[in-house]
Scaffold this active site. Structure first.
Site, PDB file in Angstrom:
ATOM      1  N   ALA A 123       0.842  -1.199   0.000  1.00  0.00           N
ATOM      2  CA  ALA A 123       0.000   0.000   0.000  1.00  0.00           C
ATOM      3  C   ALA A 123       0.877   1.249   0.000  1.00  0.00           C
ATOM      4  O   ALA A 123       1.464   1.604   1.013  1.00  0.00           O
ATOM      5  CB  ALA A 123      -0.925  -0.004   1.216  1.00  0.00           C
ATOM      6  N   GLU A 126      -2.102   7.060  -2.132  1.00  0.00           N
ATOM      7  CA  GLU A 126      -3.103   7.679  -1.270  1.00  0.00           C
ATOM      8  C   GLU A 126      -3.980   8.608  -2.111  1.00  0.00           C
ATOM      9  O   GLU A 126      -3.625   8.933  -3.256  1.00  0.00           O
ATOM     10  CB  GLU A 126      -2.421   8.447  -0.143  1.00  0.00           C
ATOM     11  CG  GLU A 126      -1.580   7.558   0.767  1.00  0.00           C
ATOM     12  CD  GLU A 126      -0.988   8.310   1.958  1.00  0.00           C
ATOM     13  OE1 GLU A 126      -1.217   9.543   2.072  1.00  0.00           O
ATOM     14  OE2 GLU A 126      -0.289   7.670   2.769  1.00  0.00           O
ATOM     15  N   SER A 131       1.860   9.446  -7.941  1.00  0.00           N
ATOM     16  CA  SER A 131       3.232   9.421  -8.460  1.00  0.00           C
ATOM     17  C   SER A 131       4.222  10.046  -7.489  1.00  0.00           C
ATOM     18  O   SER A 131       5.388   9.656  -7.434  1.00  0.00           O
ATOM     19  CB  SER A 131       3.287  10.160  -9.798  1.00  0.00           C
ATOM     20  OG  SER A 131       2.467   9.527 -10.760  1.00  0.00           O
ATOM     21  N   PHE A 155      -6.528   2.517  -4.223  1.00  0.00           N
ATOM     22  CA  PHE A 155      -6.129   1.709  -5.386  1.00  0.00           C
ATOM     23  C   PHE A 155      -5.119   0.637  -4.994  1.00  0.00           C
ATOM     24  O   PHE A 155      -4.123   0.429  -5.684  1.00  0.00           O
ATOM     25  CB  PHE A 155      -5.570   2.596  -6.502  1.00  0.00           C
ATOM     26  CG  PHE A 155      -6.529   3.646  -6.983  1.00  0.00           C
ATOM     27  CD1 PHE A 155      -7.787   3.295  -7.434  1.00  0.00           C
ATOM     28  CD2 PHE A 155      -6.186   4.988  -6.967  1.00  0.00           C
ATOM     29  CE1 PHE A 155      -8.685   4.265  -7.862  1.00  0.00           C
ATOM     30  CE2 PHE A 155      -7.069   5.965  -7.391  1.00  0.00           C
ATOM     31  CZ  PHE A 155      -8.330   5.598  -7.847  1.00  0.00           C
ATOM     32  N   THR A 157      -4.036  -3.011  -4.678  1.00  0.00           N
ATOM     33  CA  THR A 157      -4.289  -4.353  -5.189  1.00  0.00           C
ATOM     34  C   THR A 157      -4.258  -5.364  -4.042  1.00  0.00           C
ATOM     35  O   THR A 157      -3.310  -5.381  -3.254  1.00  0.00           O
ATOM     36  CB  THR A 157      -3.239  -4.730  -6.245  1.00  0.00           C
ATOM     37  OG1 THR A 157      -3.307  -3.797  -7.317  1.00  0.00           O
ATOM     38  CG2 THR A 157      -3.479  -6.132  -6.774  1.00  0.00           C
ATOM     39  N   GLN A 277      -5.234  -5.343 -47.188  1.00  0.00           N
ATOM     40  CA  GLN A 277      -4.009  -4.669 -46.754  1.00  0.00           C
ATOM     41  C   GLN A 277      -4.208  -3.846 -45.487  1.00  0.00           C
ATOM     42  O   GLN A 277      -3.316  -3.782 -44.623  1.00  0.00           O
ATOM     43  CB  GLN A 277      -3.476  -3.762 -47.878  1.00  0.00           C
ATOM     44  CG  GLN A 277      -2.078  -3.231 -47.590  1.00  0.00           C
ATOM     45  CD  GLN A 277      -1.550  -2.366 -48.732  1.00  0.00           C
ATOM     46  OE1 GLN A 277      -2.072  -1.281 -48.971  1.00  0.00           O
ATOM     47  NE2 GLN A 277      -0.534  -2.859 -49.433  1.00  0.00           N
ATOM     48  N   ILE A 335     -10.352  -4.751 -35.512  1.00  0.00           N
ATOM     49  CA  ILE A 335     -10.391  -5.863 -36.461  1.00  0.00           C
ATOM     50  C   ILE A 335     -11.653  -6.704 -36.252  1.00  0.00           C
ATOM     51  O   ILE A 335     -12.276  -7.160 -37.212  1.00  0.00           O
ATOM     52  CB  ILE A 335      -9.121  -6.731 -36.329  1.00  0.00           C
ATOM     53  CG1 ILE A 335      -7.899  -5.952 -36.858  1.00  0.00           C
ATOM     54  CG2 ILE A 335      -9.273  -8.056 -37.068  1.00  0.00           C
ATOM     55  CD1 ILE A 335      -6.569  -6.605 -36.582  1.00  0.00           C
ATOM     56  N   GLU A 361       1.650   1.296 -11.122  1.00  0.00           N
ATOM     57  CA  GLU A 361       3.087   1.006 -10.994  1.00  0.00           C
ATOM     58  C   GLU A 361       3.947   2.091 -11.648  1.00  0.00           C
ATOM     59  O   GLU A 361       5.036   1.833 -12.159  1.00  0.00           O
ATOM     60  CB  GLU A 361       3.402  -0.362 -11.608  1.00  0.00           C
ATOM     61  CG  GLU A 361       4.528  -1.096 -10.914  1.00  0.00           C
ATOM     62  CD  GLU A 361       4.168  -1.550  -9.512  1.00  0.00           C
ATOM     63  OE1 GLU A 361       5.081  -1.874  -8.745  1.00  0.00           O
ATOM     64  OE2 GLU A 361       2.965  -1.598  -9.189  1.00  0.00           O
ATOM     65  N   SER A 364       3.018   6.426 -17.381  1.00  0.00           N
ATOM     66  CA  SER A 364       3.948   6.543 -18.509  1.00  0.00           C
ATOM     67  C   SER A 364       4.783   7.806 -18.388  1.00  0.00           C
ATOM     68  O   SER A 364       5.976   7.818 -18.741  1.00  0.00           O
ATOM     69  CB  SER A 364       3.165   6.564 -19.836  1.00  0.00           C
ATOM     70  OG  SER A 364       2.635   5.293 -20.122  1.00  0.00           O
TER      71      SER A 364
END
Length: 381
Positions: A123, A126, A131, A155, A157, A277, A335, A361, A364
Site C-alpha cells: 500500500a 493515497e 506518483s 487503489f 491491489t 491490406q 479488427i 506502478e 507513462s
C-alpha cells in the site's frame, strides 16, 4: 549474444502455457462478470509453483530467476487478461519482505503466499499522493512496543482479500522521502478496514481503499530500517515494473493472437480479412511492437538476474509494453468490428483490462521522467 531461451525456460514456458490454456483461458468471461477473486485458480497456480515463483525454496518458493517470472506473467495474461493479472499480483507484497524483512518475517509470511493461502499486497498510493510518493500522509507514531498507524490508502491491489499488507508510512513527517518507513500489517488487526473499488476493467482483480485508524504495529513488524522505506521502494520498483511490463506484454500477445485468428476466419468483400491490406498493416504493427516489447522485458529481467538492475531500462520496458498493450487491444477490437464491442468475444475485456497499464506502478509520464533523468546523468544506475 543469444536471443533464444535456455532449455529450462522453454520447458517452463510450455508448462505454464499448458496450465494457463486449461485452467485460466476458459474462465475469463465468467470471473469478469462475477467480479470475484479467482481463489481456486490462484491455489492451483500456487500448487505448481507459479505464484511468487522467485521466492527462495527455503520459504516454500520455486526459486526461479526473474526471467522465469516474466515468462509466467506473459503466459498467464496471454490466456486471460483479468484472471492472469489477479493471480500474478498475489506476490506484490513479497519483494519488500524478501529483500528487507527479518528472518522471522520471511518464515512467517512468505510461505502463506507461495502455498496459495493468501495473496499479498503493498500500500503506497493515497488519495492525494500517487506518483509523488514523498507526499504520502499516512503516519506511523511511535508508542510503547511499536507504532500506531493512521491514514488512508487507495487503489491497493489485494487490499481486501490479503491477510497481510506492506504499508508505507511517514515516521518522520517533515523529512520528505527520507522520513518514510515500511511496515508489515495483518489485515485482521484492529483499526484496519478495506473497501473494494469498482473499476472499468480487471473486475476479478481486487482493488481497495484502505482505512487505518490507530492500527498498532509491533516493533517486530517494521520492514528494514526506519526512514529507509523510500530507498527500499525504489529497489522494489526496479523489479516490479519489469513484472508489470510482462503482464501487459501478455495482454498484447493475447489480443494479437485472437485478432489474427479472427482475421483468418472472418470474410469481407469476398475474401478473409487478413487478405485486406488495411488489416495486414494493423497486424504487422502489432507484431512489430510485441517483438520489441519482448526484447525490452527480457533484457531488463536478464539484468536483474545478474544483479545489474537498470532503473531506466526497467522503466522503458514497463512504458513500452504497457503502451503496446493499449495499442494492440485497440487495433484488435477494430479488427473484430462490432463483435469486438460485444461481450461474446474476449477482446472487449482485454481492451478494458489493458488500459490501466499506463497508470499503475508508475504512469507513462513518470517512466519517461526516470529515463530522461538517467540519460541526463541525474540518476545513478
Amino acid at each position: 549474444m543469444n536471443f533464444e531461451f535456455e532449455e529450462e525456460h522453454r520447458i517452463l514456458r510450455d508448462s505454464v502455457r499448458e496450465f494457463a490454456e486449461k485452467e485460466i483461458m476458459p474462465y475469463g468471461k465468467e470471473y469478469d462478470e462475477k467480479g470475484e477473486y479467482p481463489w481456486e485458480i490462484f491455489r492451483k497456480a500456487a500448487k505448481l509453483g507459479y505464484v511468487a515463483a522467485d521466492i527462495p525454496e527455503k520459504y516454500g518458493g520455486a526459486g526461479l530467476d526473474y526471467l522465469g517470472c516474466a515468462i509466467i506473467a506473459e503466459e498467464f495474461t496471454r490466456a486471460d487478461s483479468s484472471i492472469g493479472s489477479a493471480v500474478l499480483t498475489a506476490s506484490l507484497g513479497c519483494p519488500m519482505v524478501k529483500y528487507f524483512g527479518t528472518e522471522e518475517q520471511k518464515e512467517r509470511y512468505l510461505p502463506k503466499v507461495v502455498k496459495g493461502e493468501t495473496p499479498s499486497a503493498i500500500a503506497i498510493t493515497e488519495p492525494d499522493a500517487g506518483s509523488d510518493v514523498q507526499a504520502i500522509k499516512t503516519k506511523a507514531e511511535r508508542v510503547d512496543g511499536g507504532w500506531k498507524l493512521n491514514g488512508t490508502k487507495t487503489f491497493i491491489t489485494n487490499g481486501s482479500v490479503s491477510e497481510w499488507v506492506v504499508i508505507l508510512a511517514k515516521t518522520q513527517p517533515d523529512a520528505g522521502y527520507r522520513g518514510i518507513s515500511a511496515f508489515l500489517v495483518e489485515t485482521g488487526w484492529d483499526g484496519y478496514e478495506a473497501r473494494r473499488i469498482k473499476k472499468m476493467g480487471l473486475n476479478c482483480h481486487d482493488t481497495a481503499e484502505i482505512y487505518l485508524k490507530d492500527v498498532f504495529v509491533p516493533e517486530t513488524h517494521i520492514i528494514g530500517q526506519e526512514n529507509f522505506g523510500f530507498y527500499q521502494l525504489m529497489r522494489f520498483f526496479n523489479e516490479s515494473r519489469v513484472f508489470v511490463g510482462a503482464v501487459q506484454l501478455g495482454m498484447a500477445v493475447g489480443a494479437y493472437e485472437r485478432a489474427l485468428e479472427y482475421a483468418k476466419q472472418r470474410k469481407a468483400f469476398g475474401k478473409p480479412l487478413i487478405e485486406h491490406q488495411a488489416i495486414q498493416f494493423k497486424l504487422a504493427d502489432m507484431w512489430k511492437d510485441i517483438e520489441a516489447a519482448k526484447l525490452l522485458i527480457y533484457k531488463a529481467a536478464w539484468l536483474i538476474d545478474r544483479g545489474k538492475a537498470n532503473p531506466a531500462l526497467s522503466s522503458a520496458a514497463k512504458l513500452f509494453a504497457s503502451e503496446t498493450a493499449i495499442k494492440a487491444t485497440y487495433e484488435a477490437l477494430q479488427i473484430f468490428g462490432g463483435y469486438g464491442y460485444s461481450k461474446e468475444y474476449d477482446i472487449e475485456r482485454y481492451y478494458r483490462d489493458a488500459r490501466v497499464g499506463t497508470i499503475y506502478e508508475g504512469t507513462s509520464e513518470i517512466q519517461k521522467l526516470i529515463i530522461a533523468r538517467a540519460i541526463a546523468g541525474k540518476l545513478r544506475l
